[in-house]
Design an enzyme around this catalytic site. Structure first.
Site, short mmCIF file in Angstrom:
data_model
loop_
_atom_site.label_atom_id
_atom_site.label_comp_id
_atom_site.label_asym_id
_atom_site.label_seq_id
_atom_site.Cartn_x
_atom_site.Cartn_y
_atom_site.Cartn_z
N ARG A 50 -20.36 5.69 34.98
CA ARG A 50 -19.41 5.92 33.88
C ARG A 50 -20.34 5.78 32.50
NH1 ARG A 50 -16.12 1.21 31.21
NH2 ARG A 50 -14.95 2.79 29.68
N ASN A 106 -11.03 -3.41 32.96
CA ASN A 106 -12.26 -4.04 32.62
C ASN A 106 -11.92 -5.55 32.88
OD1 ASN A 106 -13.46 -1.69 32.08
ND2 ASN A 106 -13.61 -1.99 29.93
C1 FCB Z 1 -16.33 -4.90 27.22
C2 FCB Z 1 -16.88 -3.59 26.20
C3 FCB Z 1 -18.20 -3.56 27.01
C4 FCB Z 1 -18.94 -4.38 26.86
C5 FCB Z 1 -18.35 -5.53 27.76
C6 FCB Z 1 -19.26 -6.88 27.66
O1 FCB Z 1 -15.14 -5.34 26.31
O2 FCB Z 1 -15.98 -2.41 27.06
O3 FCB Z 1 -18.80 -2.11 25.96
O4 FCB Z 1 -19.28 -4.68 25.68
O5 FCB Z 1 -17.42 -5.98 26.96
#
Ligand code: FCB
Length: 443
Positions: free
Chosen positions: A74, A289
């Site tokens: 990705r 995420n």
């Molecule tokens: C998320 C982001 C990514 C990275 C991680 C630790 O919020 O999408 O770019 O910085 O945190």
């Protein structure tokens, strides 16, 4: 093993965090270039000007991915690299770069998954109001059109926007990220336009890419009340509305959550909230995420949500101060399945920052990070056993990189980068992941 046969194992990165070459080959300025060059905004005055220099070293990086046995990668496209002014003329050198990257991945047998927006907005569009200008929905659609026409024959997996919560609220309400505003009304307006832009981009992807697999990526947290008191339970519910439901409800139901509409009240006066139905375009997956859970207390003196977050004693924490909470990942994945019934869930980021030692004999020892992956992947497996349709997992991140407001101070990579020499060195966690993928996909 609960993981289905076609489960995808990968790693993730983002353009501004790794590419560097920020002034080369016609790339336009982005809001993170501007922000990071503003004194006091990023730790140690770090910028993404060079980052990991992936723009020049992508061949080596793809070879490392292959060595790890990654099935998918990705990455994000830098909007100002391909359309320097954000709208209008495209930059052939920028488009060529993504062509070459995709071809390199495919010849290594790695499936590309492209994110269209991972926070590096062209500065030229910021000068026209950026995400506060309603016209950005059209600007983003045009950019999506360009990229999907160019790569859609080879890239089937598309993510529209990465973490609108962070891009809008951390960037516009809390001033910790570019463009650095501190205005709650602006945060809500930026978020609204991001959600509309997501809906519009989904339609473009459907038109341009045969057999597309597309969705949005949200940062979602499991939220626990600090105590069982009614006040704390309500506070946790508000926080859940703020971080999670404000984004998930539009995407699945085409509406904002009623309790939050009431709470935000007149801060929404500039927004036609009924338009949000345009965000609910059927997706093939919801990208999430996941890093930690949030434990929330009622706080009459807190910011406009009247809450504050507490850090439970005795828990383990990463260098970001994020509590280790793999069990909450299981709960979250099961909840998303039960409440929203996504077709599939992709974990588009999961990982941990630790102050790693320097490489010794071509290796970096990072046992805590390996442990983080072990416990979180096990948590995903339990969620699948409980019926949650998780079909992909990407570690954050392939490489140590520019960690936004923390600059190069926080390392998330499974591959170490020496930021002086740009030399890559495998970490033990990378080898562990390699062996794990090999084991889980064997036979
Ligand atoms: C998320 C982001 C990514 C990275 C991680 C630790 O919020 O999408 O770019 O910085 O945190």
């Amino acid at each position: 093993m609960a993981f289905p046969k076609n489960f995808l194992w990968g790693a993730a990165t983002a353009s501004y965090q790794i590419e560097g070459a920020s002034r080369q080959d016609g790339r336009g300025e982005c809001i993170w270039t501007r922000f990071s060059h503003t004194p006091g905004k990023v730790m140690n005055g770090d910028t993404g000007d060079v980052a990991t220099d992936h723009y020049h070293r992508y061949v080596e990086d793809v070879a490392l991915m292959k060595e790890l046995g990654l099935q998918a990668y990705r990455f994000s496209v830098s909007w100002p690299r391909v359309i320097p002014n954000g709208t209008g003329t495209t930059n052939p050198a920028g488009l060529d770069f993504y062509d070459r990257l995709v071809d390199e991945l495919l010849s290594a047998g790695i499936i590309p998954a492209a994110t269209l927006y991972h926070w590096d907005l062209p500065q030229a569009l910021q000068n026209r109001g950026g995400w506060l200008n309603r016209e950005i929905v059209g600007w983003f659609s045009d950019y999506t059109d360009q990229m999907t026409r160019r790569l859609g024959d080879r890239v089937k997996n598309w993510i529209t926007i990465n973490e609108p919560f962070v891009a809008a609220f951390v960037g516009y309400t809390f001033a910790a990220h570019a463009p650095g505003y501190s205005d709650p009304r602006a945060g809500l307006l930026a978020a609204h336009h991001m959600l509309l832009a997501h809906g519009a981009a989904m339609q473009v992807i459907r038109q341009n890419v045969a057999n597309s697999v597309a969705g949005i990526t949200l940062n979602v947290s499991w939220v626990d009340p600090a105590t069982s008191s009614e006040a704390d339970v309500q506070a946790a519910r508000r926080h859940d509305g703020f971080v999670n439901r404000w984004f998930i409800d539009p995407v699945f139901k085409g509406e904002y959550p009623a309790d939050m509409l009431q709470l935000y009240g007149s801060a929404l006066d500039d927004i036609d909230v009924t338009e949000i139905k345009q965000a609910a375009v059927p997706q093939d997956f919801l990208g999430i995420n996941y890093y930690t859970r949030n434990v929330i207390k009622d706080d009459p003196n807190g910011h406009y949500l009247k809450t504050h977050e507490i850090k439970p004693e005795g828990a383990g924490y990463t260098q970001m101060g994020w509590e280790l909470a793999p069990g909450s990942l299981t709960q979250l994945l099961v909840r998303l399945h039960q409440e929203y019934a996504p077709k599939a869930l992709w974990i588009t980021e999961n990982g941990a920052a630790y102050p790693d030692p320097d490489p010794v004999n071509g290796m970096v020892a990072d046992p805590e990070r390996t442990d983080y992956f072990k416990t979180h992947i096990a948590a995903v497996e339990v969620a699948i056993q409980q019926g949650s349709p998780v079909t992909a997992y990407f570690v954050w991140s392939l490489l140590d990189n520019f960690e936004w407001a923390y600059g190069y101070d926080r390392r998330f990579g499974i591959i170490h980068v020496d930021f002086k020499t740009l030399k890559r060195t495998m970490k033990r966690s990378g080898l562990w992941y390699r062996d794990y993928i090999a084991k889980v996909t064997a036979g």
